[in-house]
Design an enzyme around this catalytic site. Structure first.
Site, mmCIF file in Angstrom:
data_model
loop_
_atom_site.group_PDB
_atom_site.id
_atom_site.type_symbol
_atom_site.label_atom_id
_atom_site.label_comp_id
_atom_site.label_asym_id
_atom_site.label_seq_id
_atom_site.Cartn_x
_atom_site.Cartn_y
_atom_site.Cartn_z
ATOM 1 N N TRP A 298 57.746 63.956 75.251
ATOM 2 C CA TRP A 298 56.349 63.530 75.390
ATOM 3 C C TRP A 298 56.073 63.587 76.881
ATOM 4 O O TRP A 298 56.633 62.817 77.657
ATOM 5 C CB TRP A 298 56.207 62.104 74.846
ATOM 6 C CG TRP A 298 54.810 61.621 74.733
ATOM 7 C CD1 TRP A 298 53.937 61.864 73.706
ATOM 8 C CD2 TRP A 298 54.115 60.760 75.649
ATOM 9 N NE1 TRP A 298 52.749 61.220 73.943
ATOM 10 C CE2 TRP A 298 52.828 60.542 75.124
ATOM 11 C CE3 TRP A 298 54.447 60.174 76.866
ATOM 12 C CZ2 TRP A 298 51.870 59.750 75.766
ATOM 13 C CZ3 TRP A 298 53.498 59.380 77.507
ATOM 14 C CH2 TRP A 298 52.231 59.181 76.954
ATOM 15 N N ASN B 37 65.423 60.547 78.117
ATOM 16 C CA ASN B 37 64.242 59.756 77.736
ATOM 17 C C ASN B 37 64.067 58.711 78.822
ATOM 18 O O ASN B 37 65.014 58.011 79.166
ATOM 19 C CB ASN B 37 64.498 59.089 76.368
ATOM 20 C CG ASN B 37 63.389 58.121 75.969
ATOM 21 O OD1 ASN B 37 62.303 58.138 76.537
ATOM 22 N ND2 ASN B 37 63.682 57.280 74.988
ATOM 23 N N GLU C 216 40.773 45.658 66.673
ATOM 24 C CA GLU C 216 41.767 46.464 65.955
ATOM 25 C C GLU C 216 41.087 47.599 65.184
ATOM 26 O O GLU C 216 41.581 48.733 65.164
ATOM 27 C CB GLU C 216 42.586 45.549 65.017
ATOM 28 C CG GLU C 216 43.572 46.239 64.119
ATOM 29 C CD GLU C 216 44.636 47.070 64.860
ATOM 30 O OE1 GLU C 216 44.716 47.015 66.091
ATOM 31 O OE2 GLU C 216 45.348 47.811 64.162
ATOM 32 N N LYS D 80 41.814 51.563 65.731
ATOM 33 C CA LYS D 80 42.286 52.390 64.619
ATOM 34 C C LYS D 80 41.430 53.639 64.493
ATOM 35 O O LYS D 80 41.931 54.746 64.365
ATOM 36 C CB LYS D 80 42.195 51.552 63.338
ATOM 37 C CG LYS D 80 43.245 51.744 62.337
ATOM 38 C CD LYS D 80 44.539 51.020 62.548
ATOM 39 C CE LYS D 80 45.193 51.280 63.861
ATOM 40 N NZ LYS D 80 46.315 50.429 64.149
ATOM 41 N N GLU E 247 41.888 56.049 67.672
ATOM 42 C CA GLU E 247 43.184 56.702 67.895
ATOM 43 C C GLU E 247 43.475 57.825 66.914
ATOM 44 O O GLU E 247 44.148 58.786 67.262
ATOM 45 C CB GLU E 247 44.342 55.699 67.946
ATOM 46 C CG GLU E 247 44.765 55.103 66.634
ATOM 47 C CD GLU E 247 45.976 54.170 66.773
ATOM 48 O OE1 GLU E 247 46.913 54.486 67.495
ATOM 49 O OE2 GLU E 247 45.957 53.110 66.121
ATOM 50 N N LYS F 184 54.701 56.776 68.953
ATOM 51 C CA LYS F 184 54.874 55.581 68.130
ATOM 52 C C LYS F 184 55.486 54.454 68.943
ATOM 53 O O LYS F 184 55.140 53.294 68.800
ATOM 54 C CB LYS F 184 55.776 55.925 66.930
ATOM 55 C CG LYS F 184 56.049 54.759 65.990
ATOM 56 C CD LYS F 184 54.796 54.382 65.242
ATOM 57 C CE LYS F 184 54.984 53.223 64.300
ATOM 58 N NZ LYS F 184 53.680 52.627 63.919
#
Ligand code: M6R
Length: 595
Positions: A75, A99, A471, A475, A478, A590
């Site tokens: 990423w 990482n 929230e 949601k 994103e 994530k």
């Protein structure tokens, strides 16, 4: 966010590595690569884009054979997502994946590597060159010398041509697990560890591991050998399939009643509070988290303050860690995290501990750093959550926060026990209320039809409603990439209302904790300026352009848990109609393991 995989066994490494990378895919990535070692050396293949692109490049080569190898999903942080920036990186006899972020890579390059040719823009390549520069025949020494120079965070897996039967690893602040059994494997998270493992080692900061085919040795950065105990490996919860669902997100939305039921069952009841008996009533509580977990914290604050009368503030971990917070041994700090590896939340936890606070983690992954490092861990029982957009873990966090507030109120005797009994009974029904709320699916699908070409939306609410709005808005943005803002409904008129024009979509979250007249007047204010208001309420009195009558929890204090459900469905169906990559939205990971 970057994932590491490694295999050392008797089977071919390539299929294991590609499969492992798929399992790590959900963490978020934009390129991937593998390196496999065989008698004729170490071969590397890496590709920008999806793992399928890497797999097809590997198939075409037909020479990626060998029973030991490492792999990586990247990423991008330093340098764009390109083939050359993808890992593994090579220097001399060493091939490495990483990482984390090497914060002093520029200084190191300047000091030690001025004559080196760099093939990428990454901080990682600096590490490869440093190891190679320090190498004079002893891999462990070269790795240890390099590790001591690095600032920032790193999980490293390293192959060396001179030691073709060993994977070397080093760790500081980024997670790394090692499974040992019939074959050995290493991975950033447990989902990718070989099912043939009997024992699981969790590397600690400041450790180097030498992974052989059936055993592993550990050292500190001074190369003192370390005895380390393993926990038994159980594949149990590690399988995640979509089953009949098109996306993990939809599956996880529908798993919420179970996630909440299990979490409540684990923590509700006077006998379950034993663990917390040791926590004396603090002078203040901080709730610290990121993203959706922070939004869960907003609800947690309302419950904790209401039931325990203890001043509580909610902070995003990235701000908290540099804010010199007023913490001492009379403070409790609650860290909320699904993954338990979020770098900012972990740093916040460590800061709180260093200042003597009692730390409580609400966490979904029991083997995670946050779970292991906190004084008390409360596990949400959501099971593996794969979609980047959290749903069931968020709902389980709310359930854990409700249970925690009730426990504290009992132990500290800050609320009437009749009220606490009533709340416990309501909590035991919460999963059923959520199940009912899921029946709004069809209606949300219909509303989503009108969202396809929307560019801007607002979610407004007061009290619990505002926390749900935050929230709901996250949601939607994103996964559907529609710009959205959440606003405290009473605050709009101090500036933001100037953005409302004819047709602007405003979702009003009306929860039973605030007077209806107040949210109604905020709805009227935006409607008067042309907004198309869609109100979500359990009350027939609220008037808007569209009113969705939503299920409410059996106690108003828990209303966030039911109110959030239709918005998750709305985000899902809107993103689907817009053709978005729902489970892996662009630019997101994530588990955000870098700062
Ligand atoms: O693993 P964590 O709960 O610590 O993650 C925190 C956030 O990154 C996470 O909640 C994020 O905001 C979600 N993708 C939102 O759906």
């Amino acid at each position: 966010m970057c994932g590491i995989i490694g295999y050392n066994g008797t089977a071919q490494a390539t299929p294991f590595l590609l499969d492992g990378l798929k399992k790590l895919e959900y963490r978020g990535y934009d390129s991937a690569g593998i390196a496999v070692s065989d008698t004729d050396g170490i071969k590397t293949e890496k590709r920008k884009g999806k793992i399928d692109a890497l797999a097809s490049a590997v198939r075409k080569r037909n020479d990626m054979t060998g029973t030991i190898g490492i792999g990586h999903t990247r990423w991008a942080t330093h340098g764009a997502a390109t083939n050359s920036n993808a890992h593994p990186h090579k220097s001399g006899k060493f091939t490495i994946v990483h990482n984390g972020i090497i914060e002093n890579h520029k200084e190191l390059k300047e000091k030690y590597l001025r004559l080196c040719r760099f093939d990428s823009d990454t901080d990682t390549e600096t590490v490869a060159h440093l190891i190679n520069r320090h190498y004079s025949g002893n891999c462990l020494e070269a790795i240890a010398q390099t590790a001591r120079l690095l600032e920032g965070s790193f999980a490293l897996a390293i192959l060396c041509e001179d030691e073709p039967n060993t994977i070397f690893c080093a760790k500081k602040s980024s997670p790394l697990l090692i499974g040992v059994g019939d074959e050995a494997s290493v991975a950033s998270d447990i989902s990718a560890i070989s099912r043939k493992s009997d024992s699981l080692y969790r590397m600690d900061d400041g450790e180097i591991a030498a992974i052989h085919k059936n055993k592993v040795e550990f050292y500190d950065f001074e190369l003192n050998e370390k005895a380390k105990s393993a926990s038994p490996f159980t594949a149990g919860n590690n399988t995640s399939e979509k089953g009949e669902y098109e996306h993990f997100m939809l599956k996880e939305i529908f798993e919420q009643p179970e996630a909440v039921r299990k979490t409540v069952e684990a923590y509700i009841g006077a006998d379950k509070a034993e663990l917390l008996q040791q926590i004396k009533k603090p002078t203040g509580i901080y709730i610290v988290a990121c993203g959706s977990a922070y939004h869960a914290g907003l609800i947690g604050r309302i419950c904790i303050e209401k039931l325990t009368k203890t001043p509580t503030s909610v902070e995003t971990a990235s701000e908290f860690r540099y804010s010199d917070p007023l913490i001492d041994e009379n403070t409790s700090v609650i860290i909320i995290s699904q993954s338990g590896e979020t770098a900012d939340s972990l740093a916040a936890l460590r800061l709180a501990k260093s200042k003597g606070a009692k730390t409580i983690a609400i966490v979904n992954v029991p083997e995670s750093s946050i779970a292991l490092e906190s004084d008390f861990a409360i596990y949400t029982k959501a099971g593996a959550e794969i979609a980047v957009a959290t749903t069931k873990a968020y709902s389980a966090q709310l359930a854990a926060l409700y249970a925690l507030s009730i426990h504290f109120a009992r132990i500290w005797q800050t609320a009437d026990s009749k009220l606490l009994n009533t709340l416990e009974q309501s909590l035991e029904q919460l999963h059923e209320n959520i199940r009912e709320a899921l029946c709004l699916e069809k209606q949300m699908k219909e509303i989503a039809q009108h969202m396809q070409n929307t560019q801007h939306t607002y979610f407004i609410g007061r009290g619990i409603g505002f926390a749900v709005a935050a929230e709901a808005s996250l949601k939607l943005k994103e996964i559907s990439y529609i710009h959205s803002e959440a606003y405290a409904a009473g605050e709009l008129k101090h500036g933001t209302i100037s953005l409302i024009e004819k047709g602007t979509k405003v979702f009003a979250v009306c929860t039973p904790d605030t007077p209806e007249a107040k949210i109604q007047s905020n709805i009227d204010e935006v409607a008067a300026r042309g907004a198309n208001v869609i109100a979500f309420t359990s009350s027939p009195n609220i008037k808007a352009n569209t009113t969705v009558i939503s299920t409410t929890a059996s106690h108003p204090l828990f209303s966030a848990s039911t109110q959030v459900i239709p918005f998750q469905l709305l985000a899902y169906y809107t993103a689907k109609l817009r053709g978005c990559d729902i489970d892996k939205p662009r630019n997101l990971a994530k588990s955000v393991t870098v700062e």
